[in-house]
Write a protein that holds these residues in place. Structure first.
Motif, short mmCIF file in Angstrom:
data_model
loop_
_atom_site.label_atom_id
_atom_site.label_comp_id
_atom_site.label_asym_id
_atom_site.label_seq_id
_atom_site.Cartn_x
_atom_site.Cartn_y
_atom_site.Cartn_z
N ILE A 33 40.66 135.87 35.88
CA ILE A 33 39.73 134.97 36.58
C ILE A 33 40.14 133.53 36.33
CG2 ILE A 33 37.33 134.24 36.84
CD1 ILE A 33 36.50 137.02 35.86
N GLU A 34 40.47 133.22 35.09
CA GLU A 34 40.94 131.86 34.80
C GLU A 34 42.24 131.56 35.52
OE1 GLU A 34 40.80 130.63 30.69
OE2 GLU A 34 39.31 132.17 30.21
N ARG A 35 43.10 132.57 35.62
CA ARG A 35 44.36 132.36 36.34
C ARG A 35 44.09 132.10 37.82
NH1 ARG A 35 46.58 136.46 34.24
NH2 ARG A 35 46.95 135.33 32.32
N LEU A 36 43.10 132.77 38.39
CA LEU A 36 42.72 132.51 39.78
C LEU A 36 42.27 131.06 39.95
CD1 LEU A 36 40.76 135.78 40.62
CD2 LEU A 36 42.82 134.99 41.78
N GLY A 37 41.45 130.59 39.02
CA GLY A 37 41.00 129.21 39.08
C GLY A 37 42.16 128.23 38.98
N GLU A 38 43.08 128.51 38.07
CA GLU A 38 44.24 127.63 37.91
C GLU A 38 45.11 127.62 39.16
OE1 GLU A 38 45.89 129.46 34.52
OE2 GLU A 38 44.46 128.56 33.10
N LEU A 39 45.30 128.80 39.75
CA LEU A 39 46.12 128.88 40.97
C LEU A 39 45.44 128.18 42.14
CD1 LEU A 39 47.34 132.58 40.70
CD2 LEU A 39 48.78 130.54 40.60
N ALA A 40 44.13 128.37 42.27
CA ALA A 40 43.40 127.69 43.35
C ALA A 40 43.54 126.18 43.20
CB ALA A 40 41.93 128.10 43.32
N ARG A 41 43.39 125.70 41.98
CA ARG A 41 43.48 124.27 41.72
C ARG A 41 44.89 123.75 41.98
NH1 ARG A 41 41.07 122.90 36.08
NH2 ARG A 41 39.08 123.03 37.21
N HIS A 43 47.23 124.95 43.88
CA HIS A 43 47.65 125.08 45.28
C HIS A 43 46.72 124.35 46.24
CE1 HIS A 43 51.02 127.92 44.92
NE2 HIS A 43 50.36 128.44 43.90
N GLY A 44 45.72 123.66 45.71
CA GLY A 44 44.82 122.92 46.58
C GLY A 44 43.92 123.79 47.42
N ALA A 45 43.55 124.96 46.88
CA ALA A 45 42.63 125.86 47.58
C ALA A 45 41.22 125.61 47.05
CB ALA A 45 43.03 127.32 47.36
N GLY A 46 40.31 125.28 47.94
CA GLY A 46 38.96 124.92 47.50
C GLY A 46 38.03 126.09 47.30
N HIS A 47 38.42 127.30 47.75
CA HIS A 47 37.54 128.46 47.68
C HIS A 47 38.29 129.68 47.16
CE1 HIS A 47 34.45 126.51 50.31
NE2 HIS A 47 35.52 125.91 50.80
N VAL A 48 37.57 130.55 46.46
CA VAL A 48 38.07 131.88 46.09
C VAL A 48 37.11 132.90 46.67
CG1 VAL A 48 38.63 133.47 44.23
CG2 VAL A 48 39.12 131.02 43.95
N LEU A 49 37.60 133.75 47.57
CA LEU A 49 36.79 134.80 48.18
C LEU A 49 37.05 136.10 47.42
CD1 LEU A 49 37.40 134.19 52.01
CD2 LEU A 49 35.92 132.94 50.42
N VAL A 50 36.01 136.71 46.88
CA VAL A 50 36.14 137.93 46.09
C VAL A 50 35.51 139.08 46.87
CG1 VAL A 50 35.79 139.02 43.85
CG2 VAL A 50 36.00 136.52 44.01
N ALA A 51 36.35 139.99 47.36
CA ALA A 51 35.91 141.02 48.30
C ALA A 51 35.41 142.28 47.60
CB ALA A 51 37.06 141.36 49.26
N GLY A 52 34.41 142.11 46.74
CA GLY A 52 33.73 143.26 46.17
C GLY A 52 34.25 143.73 44.83
N ASP A 53 33.38 144.48 44.12
CA ASP A 53 33.68 145.05 42.81
C ASP A 53 34.02 143.98 41.78
OD1 ASP A 53 33.13 147.52 43.79
OD2 ASP A 53 35.14 148.34 43.61
N VAL A 54 33.15 143.00 41.67
CA VAL A 54 33.29 142.03 40.57
C VAL A 54 33.11 142.75 39.25
CG1 VAL A 54 32.27 139.98 39.50
CG2 VAL A 54 32.51 140.10 41.99
N TYR A 55 32.13 143.67 39.20
CA TYR A 55 31.86 144.44 37.99
C TYR A 55 32.28 145.90 38.19
CZ TYR A 55 28.97 140.41 36.78
OH TYR A 55 28.54 139.14 36.50
N ASP A 56 32.58 146.56 37.08
CA ASP A 56 33.01 147.95 37.17
C ASP A 56 31.84 148.91 37.30
OD1 ASP A 56 35.19 149.91 37.04
OD2 ASP A 56 34.22 150.54 35.18
N SER A 57 30.65 148.46 36.91
CA SER A 57 29.49 149.35 36.99
C SER A 57 28.25 148.56 37.40
CB SER A 57 29.24 150.03 35.64
OG SER A 57 28.60 149.14 34.74
N GLU A 58 27.20 149.30 37.71
CA GLU A 58 25.93 148.67 38.11
C GLU A 58 25.10 148.23 36.92
OE1 GLU A 58 23.79 150.49 41.53
OE2 GLU A 58 25.16 152.18 41.15
N ALA A 59 25.51 148.60 35.71
CA ALA A 59 24.70 148.28 34.53
C ALA A 59 25.56 147.67 33.42
CB ALA A 59 23.99 149.52 34.04
N PRO A 60 26.20 146.53 33.69
CA PRO A 60 27.00 145.92 32.63
C PRO A 60 26.11 145.39 31.51
CG PRO A 60 26.81 144.43 34.50
CD PRO A 60 26.20 145.73 34.93
#
Length: 376
Positions: A33-41, A43-60
Motif C-alpha cells: 500500500i505504501e508502495r502504491l502511494g509512492e508510485l502514485a506520487r 508518477h503524478g497520479a492523483g488517484h488510486v482506484l482499488v477494485a475490491g477485496d481490500v480485506y481478506d475477510s468480513e471480520a478483520p
C-alpha cells in the motif's frame, strides 16, 4: 487524467503453511500500500482506484481493520477509492460500516453504493460494490444508464468475472464483457483475478499488489493509467509493487546434467532471497544423482525465502553402477539382493516394486553416508 488501478489487497490474509515466515508475508501486503502511494506520487497520479477485496475477510481484527487506513494516511495528497469485493462485501453492520465508523480522512473514499461520484474535474467514477460474496446478476448493468456531465470521463470500478477463469477466479460474479461499450466507459478497472490482464480495449484486471500463491502472478503489480481525453484510448503501464516473487518451475529430470541445469537456472533468478519457489518434478534419477539433488535442495532452501518441492512423480532408479559402488556385506548384501530381485520381477505388483525401490534407495543412502563418514 492519470491514476493507479489496483485490486485484491486482501489485508489480513493467513499464510499458516509458511510457519514463522507468515508475518513477513502479511507485512508485505501492507508495505505494498505504501508502495502504491509512492508510485502514485512519483508518477503524478492523483488517484488510486482499488477494485475490491481490500480485506481478506468480513471480520478483520481491530488492528487489521485499521492497518490499511493508516498506510493511506501517509499520502494525504493522493485520493484513495475503495470498493467492496467478494471477500469483503458490504453488508449491514459489516466490515465497511466498521471502517466508516473509524472517522476516515478526507482523501480516503468508500464507494458503497452504485452511484456516480465526481472524483476530479471532468471525471466520474461509476462503482459496482458487492453486497454478497456471490451475485448472479451483473452488478455493473446500472452503469449503462448512469448520468454524468457531458464530455466527462467515465471510469467503471468493479469486482467480478468478465470471462470464465475456472478455479483461478475468486468469485462467480458475472460482468458483461461489452460493459465498457454499453456504458460508454473510458476505462473499466477490474478486480478478482490475481493476474494483470487486459480483457478488452478499455478493461483491465490489475492483478494483486502482492501475490498470495504459486502458479498465478509471479510479482505484484498495479497499473498506471493515462487517458488524454474522453473517448481517447487509455495508455496502461504495469508497475511492480510486490516484495516477493512467486516462481513455479515444472521440470523433467533424467540425469545429473539435467539436475545441474535446473540448479543453475534457479541460481540465475533475480532477487533469489525474496523468492518463493515451487518445484514440480517428474522423471527419474540414478541414486547418486538423487543424493546430490537432496544436497542441492538444502542449499537452495537456504538461499530463497521459501522452497516447496513436489517430487511425488520423481522416481529414484538405482543403476548397476550405483549398486556396485557400495560394498554391501553380510545382512545388508542379502537385503539388497532380495530388493533387487523384487525390482527385476516383472510380475510383481507396481506398489511392491515401488516399495522395494524406495527401500533399496534408502539402504544405498545409509550405507553411502556411513562409508562417507568413515572415510572422513
Amino acid at each position: 487524467m492519470r491514476f493507479l488501478h489496483s485490486a485484491d489487497w486482501q489485508i489480513g490474509k493467513v499464510f499458516k503453511q509458511f510457519g514463522a515466515k507468515e508475518e513477513a508475508l502479511r507485512q508485505a501486503r501492507l508495505a505494498s500500500i505504501e508502495r502504491l502511494g509512492e508510485l502514485a506520487r512519483s508518477h503524478g497520479a492523483g488517484h488510486v482506484l482499488v477494485a475490491g477485496d481490500v480485506y481478506d475477510s468480513e471480520a478483520p481484527s481491530p488492528i487489521t481493520l485499521r492497518a490499511p487506513i493508516e498506510r493511506m494516511k501517509l499520502f494525504p495528497d493522493i485520493r484513495w477509492h475503495l470498493l467492496p469485493g467478494n471477500h469483503d462485501p458490504h453488508r449491514p453492520e459489516g466490515v465497511w460500516d466498521r471502517v466508516a465508523q473509524l472517522g476516515l480522512p478526507g482523501h480516503v473514499h468508500l464507494h458503497l453504493a452504485p452511484k456516480a461520484a465526481q472524483i476530479d474535474e471532468g471525471a466520474f467514477l461509476l462503482p459496482a460494490p458487492l453486497c454478497r460474496k456471490t451475485e448472479f446478476d451483473d452488478v455493473t448493468a446500472w452503469m449503462d444508464s448512469a448520468a454524468t456531465a457531458e464530455g466527462a470521463l467515465r471510469l467503471g470500478l468493479a469486482h467480478g468475472s468478465v470471462v470464465n477463469f475456472g478455479q483461478e477466479g475468486e468469485a462467480t460474479n458475472p460482468i458483461d464483457p461489452a460493459r465498457p461499450t454499453r456504458a460508454r466507459l473510458d476505462y473499466l478497472a477490474l478486480g478478482d483475478w490475481h493476474r494483470t490482464l487486459q480483457v478488452g480495449p478499455a478493461a483491465w484486471y490489475a492483478g494483486t499488489p502482492e501475490p498470495d500463491r504459486a502458479g498465478r502472478q509471479e510479482r505484484g503489480t498495479a497499473l498506471l493509467v493515462d487517458i488524454a481525453a474522453p473517448g481517447a484510448p487509455a495508455s496502461v503501464t504495469p508497475l511492480v509493487t510486490g516484495t516477493y516473487r512467486w516462481i513455479t518451475h515444472s521440470e523433467h529430470l533424467a540425469d545429473a546434467a539435467g539436475l545441474s541445469d535446473l540448479d543453475q537456472r534457479l541460481r540465475n533468478e533475480a532477487d533469489l532471497a525474496r523468492s518463493i519457489v515451487r518445484l514440480q518434478l517428474q522423471g527419474s534419477l540414478p541414486v547418486t544423482a538423487y543424493a546430490e539433488f537432496q544436497r542441492r535442495l538444502v542449499d537452495l532452501e537456504a538461499a530463497v525465502f521459501h522452497l516447496d518441492v513436489d517430487q511425488e512423480e520423481l522416481a529414484v532408479r538405482p543403476t548397476q553402477a550405483d549398486l556396485e559402488s557400495i560394498d554391501f556385506d553380510g545382512v545388508l548384501a542379502r537385503a539388497a539382493d532380495r530388493l533387487r530381485g523384487v525390482l527385476d520381477d516383472a510380475g510383481q505388483a507396481p506398489d511392491m516394486r515401488h516399495r522395494a525401490e524406495e527401500a533399496l534407495v534408502e539402504l544405498y543412502l545409509r550405507v553411502a553416508g556411513k562409508n562417507g563418514k568413515e572415510a572422513a
